[in-house]
Write a protein that holds these residues in place. Structure first.
Motif, PDB file in Angstrom:
ATOM      1  N   LEU A   1       0.849  -1.186   0.000  1.00 64.72           N
ATOM      2  CA  LEU A   1       0.000   0.000   0.000  1.00 64.72           C
ATOM      3  C   LEU A   1       0.886   1.238   0.000  1.00 64.72           C
ATOM      4  N   VAL A   2       0.604   2.158  -0.914  1.00 66.40           N
ATOM      5  CA  VAL A   2       1.416   3.372  -1.021  1.00 66.40           C
ATOM      6  C   VAL A   2       0.505   4.541  -1.372  1.00 66.40           C
ATOM      7  N   GLN A   3       0.894   5.715  -0.947  1.00 67.19           N
ATOM      8  CA  GLN A   3       0.135   6.908  -1.298  1.00 67.19           C
ATOM      9  C   GLN A   3       0.444   7.337  -2.724  1.00 67.19           C
ATOM     10  N   ALA A   4      -0.502   8.013  -3.337  1.00 62.76           N
ATOM     11  CA  ALA A   4      -0.276   8.539  -4.682  1.00 62.76           C
ATOM     12  C   ALA A   4       0.982   9.398  -4.693  1.00 62.76           C
ATOM     13  N   GLY A   5       1.782   9.202  -5.737  1.00 63.87           N
ATOM     14  CA  GLY A   5       3.056   9.889  -5.844  1.00 63.87           C
ATOM     15  C   GLY A   5       4.225   9.098  -5.290  1.00 63.87           C
ATOM     16  N   GLY A   6       3.923   8.020  -4.603  1.00 66.33           N
ATOM     17  CA  GLY A   6       4.968   7.196  -4.011  1.00 66.33           C
ATOM     18  C   GLY A   6       5.565   6.199  -4.985  1.00 66.33           C
ATOM     19  N   SER A   7       6.453   5.367  -4.456  1.00 70.68           N
ATOM     20  CA  SER A   7       7.188   4.397  -5.281  1.00 70.68           C
ATOM     21  C   SER A   7       7.156   3.013  -4.650  1.00 70.68           C
ATOM     22  N   LEU A   8       7.263   2.021  -5.510  1.00 71.27           N
ATOM     23  CA  LEU A   8       7.430   0.631  -5.100  1.00 71.27           C
ATOM     24  C   LEU A   8       8.346  -0.044  -6.105  1.00 71.27           C
ATOM     25  N   ARG A   9       9.018  -1.091  -5.647  1.00 72.92           N
ATOM     26  CA  ARG A   9       9.845  -1.901  -6.531  1.00 72.92           C
ATOM     27  C   ARG A   9       9.420  -3.345  -6.413  1.00 72.92           C
ATOM     28  N   LEU A  10       8.947  -3.903  -7.519  1.00 73.69           N
ATOM     29  CA  LEU A  10       8.544  -5.295  -7.561  1.00 73.69           C
ATOM     30  C   LEU A  10       9.710  -6.161  -8.016  1.00 73.69           C
ATOM     31  N   SER A  11       9.756  -7.372  -7.474  1.00 75.54           N
ATOM     32  CA  SER A  11      10.766  -8.348  -7.886  1.00 75.54           C
ATOM     33  C   SER A  11      10.080  -9.658  -8.210  1.00 75.54           C
ATOM     34  N   CYS A  12      10.674 -10.394  -9.124  1.00 78.94           N
ATOM     35  CA  CYS A  12      10.160 -11.715  -9.479  1.00 78.94           C
ATOM     36  C   CYS A  12      11.354 -12.636  -9.693  1.00 78.94           C
ATOM     37  N   VAL A  13      11.433 -13.667  -8.861  1.00 76.93           N
ATOM     38  CA  VAL A  13      12.535 -14.621  -8.938  1.00 76.93           C
ATOM     39  C   VAL A  13      12.036 -15.902  -9.598  1.00 76.93           C
ATOM     40  N   VAL A  14      12.792 -16.359 -10.570  1.00 77.33           N
ATOM     41  CA  VAL A  14      12.440 -17.562 -11.318  1.00 77.33           C
ATOM     42  C   VAL A  14      13.316 -18.714 -10.855  1.00 77.33           C
ATOM     43  N   SER A  15      12.705 -19.844 -10.562  1.00 77.03           N
ATOM     44  CA  SER A  15      13.466 -21.019 -10.157  1.00 77.03           C
ATOM     45  C   SER A  15      12.948 -22.241 -10.900  1.00 77.03           C
ATOM     46  N   GLY A  16      13.780 -23.285 -10.931  1.00 76.47           N
ATOM     47  CA  GLY A  16      13.379 -24.511 -11.602  1.00 76.47           C
ATOM     48  C   GLY A  16      14.321 -24.885 -12.722  1.00 76.47           C
ATOM     49  N   SER A  17      13.944 -25.937 -13.417  1.00 77.03           N
ATOM     50  CA  SER A  17      14.787 -26.474 -14.487  1.00 77.03           C
ATOM     51  C   SER A  17      14.556 -25.686 -15.771  1.00 77.03           C
ATOM     52  N   ILE A  18      15.490 -24.798 -16.068  1.00 71.21           N
ATOM     53  CA  ILE A  18      15.359 -23.913 -17.220  1.00 71.21           C
ATOM     54  C   ILE A  18      16.648 -23.938 -18.028  1.00 71.21           C
ATOM     55  N   PHE A  19      16.508 -24.096 -19.328  1.00 71.31           N
ATOM     56  CA  PHE A  19      17.667 -24.068 -20.223  1.00 71.31           C
ATOM     57  C   PHE A  19      18.073 -22.625 -20.503  1.00 71.31           C
ATOM     58  N   SER A  20      17.078 -21.778 -20.787  1.00 79.27           N
ATOM     59  CA  SER A  20      17.331 -20.355 -21.012  1.00 79.27           C
ATOM     60  C   SER A  20      16.036 -19.572 -20.839  1.00 79.27           C
ATOM     61  N   ILE A  21      16.188 -18.292 -20.497  1.00 79.85           N
ATOM     62  CA  ILE A  21      15.037 -17.409 -20.343  1.00 79.85           C
ATOM     63  C   ILE A  21      15.041 -16.384 -21.463  1.00 79.85           C
ATOM     64  N   ASP A  22      13.931 -16.256 -22.137  1.00 83.53           N
ATOM     65  CA  ASP A  22      13.788 -15.257 -23.191  1.00 83.53           C
ATOM     66  C   ASP A  22      13.179 -13.987 -22.595  1.00 83.53           C
TER      67      ASP A  22
ATOM     68  N   SER B   1       5.338 -19.033 -18.335  1.00 84.99           N
ATOM     69  CA  SER B   1       4.899 -19.300 -16.976  1.00 84.99           C
ATOM     70  C   SER B   1       4.518 -17.993 -16.299  1.00 84.99           C
ATOM     71  N   TRP B   2       3.569 -18.096 -15.356  1.00 87.23           N
ATOM     72  CA  TRP B   2       3.077 -16.932 -14.624  1.00 87.23           C
ATOM     73  C   TRP B   2       3.280 -17.101 -13.130  1.00 87.23           C
ATOM     74  N   GLY B   3       3.513 -15.976 -12.459  1.00 85.35           N
ATOM     75  CA  GLY B   3       3.508 -15.976 -11.013  1.00 85.35           C
ATOM     76  C   GLY B   3       2.093 -15.857 -10.497  1.00 85.35           C
ATOM     77  N   ARG B   4       1.957 -15.852  -9.165  1.00 88.00           N
ATOM     78  CA  ARG B   4       0.630 -15.765  -8.574  1.00 88.00           C
ATOM     79  C   ARG B   4       0.175 -14.331  -8.341  1.00 88.00           C
ATOM     80  N   GLY B   5       1.095 -13.408  -8.475  1.00 85.24           N
ATOM     81  CA  GLY B   5       0.725 -12.006  -8.366  1.00 85.24           C
ATOM     82  C   GLY B   5       1.088 -11.377  -7.036  1.00 85.24           C
ATOM     83  N   THR B   6       1.314 -10.078  -7.070  1.00 88.91           N
ATOM     84  CA  THR B   6       1.533  -9.289  -5.863  1.00 88.91           C
ATOM     85  C   THR B   6       0.665  -8.043  -5.963  1.00 88.91           C
ATOM     86  N   GLN B   7      -0.019  -7.739  -4.886  1.00 85.22           N
ATOM     87  CA  GLN B   7      -1.001  -6.655  -4.902  1.00 85.22           C
ATOM     88  C   GLN B   7      -0.333  -5.298  -4.709  1.00 85.22           C
ATOM     89  N   VAL B   8      -0.696  -4.372  -5.564  1.00 88.84           N
ATOM     90  CA  VAL B   8      -0.269  -2.977  -5.429  1.00 88.84           C
ATOM     91  C   VAL B   8      -1.522  -2.127  -5.247  1.00 88.84           C
TER      92      VAL B   8
END
Length: 120
Positions: free
Chosen positions: A11-32, A109-116
Motif C-alpha cells: 500500500l502506497v500513497q499517490a506519488g509514491g514508489s514501489l519496486r517489484l521483484s520476481c525470482v524464477v526457479s526450476g529447471s530452465i535451459f534459457s530465459i527469453d 509461466s506466470w507468477g501468482r501475483g503481488t497486490q499494489v
C-alpha cells in the motif's frame, strides 16, 4: 517445475514508489522475454512492461516515464521500479516469463501475483 515468486507489492500513497521483484526457479535451459502484467478488479489483464534477453524494453503508454523494467540474468530475476504511482495503478501485478526447458522448446509461466494498492 518452474516457479515464479513475486514480491514488493503493498500500500502506497499517490506519488509514491514501489519496486517489484520476481525470482524464477526450476529447471530452465534459457530465459527469453520477461514481463509484468496487471489486472485491476473488473478489468482484463494488461501488459505493463516487457524486457527481452538482450535488454530491449517495451512499456504500456500509461506507465511510460514512470515505470522501469530491468532484469538480472545471473539471478533469474526481473524487477519493476514504479515511481509516481497513481490510483489507476492499483492492481494485482503478475510476473511472466518465456523460457526454454531445452533446445527447441518454448514455454511461458506466470507468477501468482503481488497486490499494489495506491491510495489517493
Amino acid at each position: 517445475q518452474v516457479r515464479l515468486v513475486e514480491s514488493g507489492g503493498g500500500l502506497v500513497q499517490a506519488g509514491g514508489s514501489l519496486r517489484l521483484s520476481c525470482v524464477v526457479s526450476g529447471s530452465i535451459f534459457s530465459i527469453d522475454a520477461m514481463g509484468w502484467y496487471r489486472q485491476a478488479p473488473g478489468k482484463q489483464r494488461e501488459l505493463v512492461a516487457t524486457i527481452t534477453s538482450v535488454g530491449s524494453t517495451n512499456y504500456a503508454d500509461s506507465v511510460k516515464g514512470r515505470f522501469t523494467i530491468s532484469r538480472d540474468n545471473a539471478e533469474r530475476t526481473v524487477y519493476l521500479q514504479m515511481n509516481n504511482l497513481q490510483f489507476e495503478d492499483t492492481a494485482l501485478y503478475y510476473c511472466n516469463v518465456n523460457y526454454r526447458a531445452g533446445p527447441g522448446t518454448d514455454f511461458t509461466s506466470w507468477g501468482r501475483g503481488t497486490q499494489v494498492t495506491v491510495s489517493s
